[in-house]
Design an enzyme around this catalytic site. Structure first.
Site, mmCIF file in Angstrom:
data_model
loop_
_atom_site.group_PDB
_atom_site.id
_atom_site.type_symbol
_atom_site.label_atom_id
_atom_site.label_comp_id
_atom_site.label_asym_id
_atom_site.label_seq_id
_atom_site.Cartn_x
_atom_site.Cartn_y
_atom_site.Cartn_z
ATOM 1 N N HIS A 140 19.333 -5.676 -2.483
ATOM 2 C CA HIS A 140 18.602 -6.527 -1.546
ATOM 3 C C HIS A 140 19.585 -7.443 -0.841
ATOM 4 O O HIS A 140 20.415 -8.100 -1.469
ATOM 5 C CB HIS A 140 17.558 -7.386 -2.253
ATOM 6 N N ASP A 168 3.191 -13.242 -2.227
ATOM 7 C CA ASP A 168 4.433 -13.455 -1.481
ATOM 8 C C ASP A 168 4.265 -13.108 -0.009
ATOM 9 O O ASP A 168 4.829 -13.783 0.856
ATOM 10 C CB ASP A 168 5.573 -12.638 -2.089
ATOM 11 N N ARG A 178 5.891 -19.628 5.407
ATOM 12 C CA ARG A 178 7.186 -20.311 5.389
ATOM 13 C C ARG A 178 7.881 -20.218 6.738
ATOM 14 O O ARG A 178 8.523 -21.165 7.187
ATOM 15 C CB ARG A 178 8.084 -19.709 4.308
ATOM 16 N N SER A 231 10.599 -15.399 -3.794
ATOM 17 C CA SER A 231 10.095 -14.382 -2.871
ATOM 18 C C SER A 231 10.804 -13.055 -3.086
ATOM 19 O O SER A 231 10.176 -11.999 -3.244
ATOM 20 C CB SER A 231 10.284 -14.853 -1.430
ATOM 21 N N LYS A 290 9.195 -9.530 -5.597
ATOM 22 C CA LYS A 290 9.033 -8.175 -5.066
ATOM 23 C C LYS A 290 9.917 -7.180 -5.813
ATOM 24 O O LYS A 290 9.481 -6.064 -6.132
ATOM 25 C CB LYS A 290 9.354 -8.164 -3.566
#
Length: 436
Positions: A91, A170, A177, A192, A196
């Site tokens: 990620h 989320d 946000r 967040s 996930k």
């Protein structure tokens, strides 16, 4: 007639006030507020106030862990234990020109490690992996769980959209946000991302935490704090997790924009491509393989001998795309040239990302369309000599009216100095530090 509305365990105003006053929220308060927000009992304006309180006052490690697990519990989780191979994912916290997922997923799959890469779309100046892949004719992002599992078995990697049932809290909070200026809050970023990724069910996870003007984390210290927070969350949840802090002061590679970045990713898969993109792809692949227990393999060789390209083509075809099709090209181009002789000292990543967004490569709201061919080609990187009038950037868009706003974004972003003063401007290693 008696009121049949069930009594809630807490009151949103009390939870907001507690965090506003810098108190530590209990796990029970956090579980309730995330569940109640998902159910619609806590309103957007109340969650906005709570998010701002978190942004201003922070959270303890215990609060962040509870917040993360509450968001995981808001939806379903995936299970890849039935696969005959380990799983690893990557990620990125988001950058400019960051097309690394495209060559990385097929590269790691070459070595028998499955890559379930659930990706998103771009918002603001950072591009989205799904937007890039959707520039390929016919390619589709939405897959069923069965289709995803089939691709993890063969060819061994998949890049697709996350299902609606994965951490739905989320999804609601992420959109909120963005419009309440609380994106940069480390507790909210960490929870967040990790909610996930933990719900996704991968066995190993490597985090590419960007540092610099084009990243959410502008300085090394805050990026390191974010990385350490996420690594701890992952490991506590039983996911083998590490992070690489990587430079995002200048754009990654030589292209920014959807189809432009796909072309560059394919160059990397063909054994070429810019050195910084290749180096970061290889570094992340080696880290993913290390966590998955696969060591002593020649990762670079799989780029040059065609094995990663073979996996890529199969991936694209399985999702309806034509890997050999011509990619979209913008109808109009305009050049940004050097104003003097010298050495390019700076090419600011944030400014280039904003310019690409204004050309049509990104979106201001999640429902906005993007132009597949829009973006920026980069002809010179910091440390290289330039002559007056030499093109530094080529801007691409279908709408020439966009050029002026894009050029405004680039004001002050390109710094050229006399050669003698710029002698030490060569780029440093793109990987700054490893965490975990």
């Amino acid at each position: 007639m008696p009121n049949s509305t069930p009594l809630e365990a807490f009151d949103a105003v009390d939870v907001i006030r507690a965090k506003r006053d810098d108190q530590v929220l209990s796990p029970a308060q956090i579980d309730w507020v995330i569940d109640a927000y998902t159910r619609g009992v806590v309103a957007d304006e109340q969650m906005s106030a709570l998010a701002m309180a978190v942004y201003l006052n922070g959270m303890t490690d215990e609060e962040i862990s509870a917040w993360t697990h509450a968001m995981i519990a808001s939806g379903e989780t995936m299970d890849f234990s039935g696969l005959d191979r380990p799983t690893a994912d990557k990620h990125s916290t988001g950058g400019v020109g960051d097309k690394i997922t495209l060559p990385l997923a097929p590269l790691v799959a070459v070595f028998g490690v499955a890559v379930p890469q659930l990706s998103g779309r771009g918002l603001g100046h950072t591009g989205g992996t799904l937007d890039k892949l959707e520039a390929i004719p016919g390619w589709r992002a939405d897959l069923s769980n069965d289709e995803m599992l089939a691709m993890l078995r063969d060819p061994g990697a998949v890049i697709c959209a996350a299902g609606a049932g994965l951490a739905p809290a989320d999804k609601k909070l992420y959109a909120l946000r963005d419009i309440t200026s609380t994106v940069e809050a480390i507790p909210l970023i960490a929870s967040s991302i990790m909610s996930k990724k933990i719900a996704e069910g991968t066995g190993s996870l490597v985090l590419d935490v960007k540092v610099g003007s084009g990243a959410f984390m502008k300085d090394h210290a805050s990026a390191k704090r974010l990385a350490e927070t996420m690594v701890t969350l992952g490991r506590n949840a039983g996911v083998r997790t590490s992070a690489l802090l990587t430079d995002m002061s200048t754009p990654l590679g030589m292209t920014v924009g959807n189809a432009l970045e796909v072309r560059e990713a394919v160059e990397v898969l063909a054994g070429g491509g810019p050195a910084d993109v290749v180096d970061l792809t290889v570094a992340l692949a080696e880290e993913m393989l290390r966590l998955a227990g696969t060591n002593d393999v020649d990762v670079r060789a799989a780029l040059t001998d065609g094995r990663a390209m073979d996996v890529w083509k199969t991936m694209i075809e399985r999702q309806g795309g034509d890997p050999d099709a011509d990619l979209p090209r913008a109808q109009e181009t305009s050049e940004v040239v050097a104003e003097s002789d010298g050495v390019l000292m700076e090419l600011d990543a944030l400014a280039v990302g904003m310019a690409s967004w204004r050309l049509g490569a990104g979106r201001a709201k999640k429902e906005d369309p993007v132009q597949a061919g829009a973006g920026i080609e980069i002809h010179v990187k910091p440390g290289e000599a330039v002559r007056k009038g030499q093109p530094i950037l080529t801007l691409h868009t279908d709408e020439p009216a966009r050029f002026a706003r894009a050029e405004e974004s680039l004001a002050g972003a390109i710094v050229v100095e006399p050669a003698a003063e710029g002698a030490d401007a060569a780029a440093a290693s793109i990987v700054l530090e490893r965490i975990g």
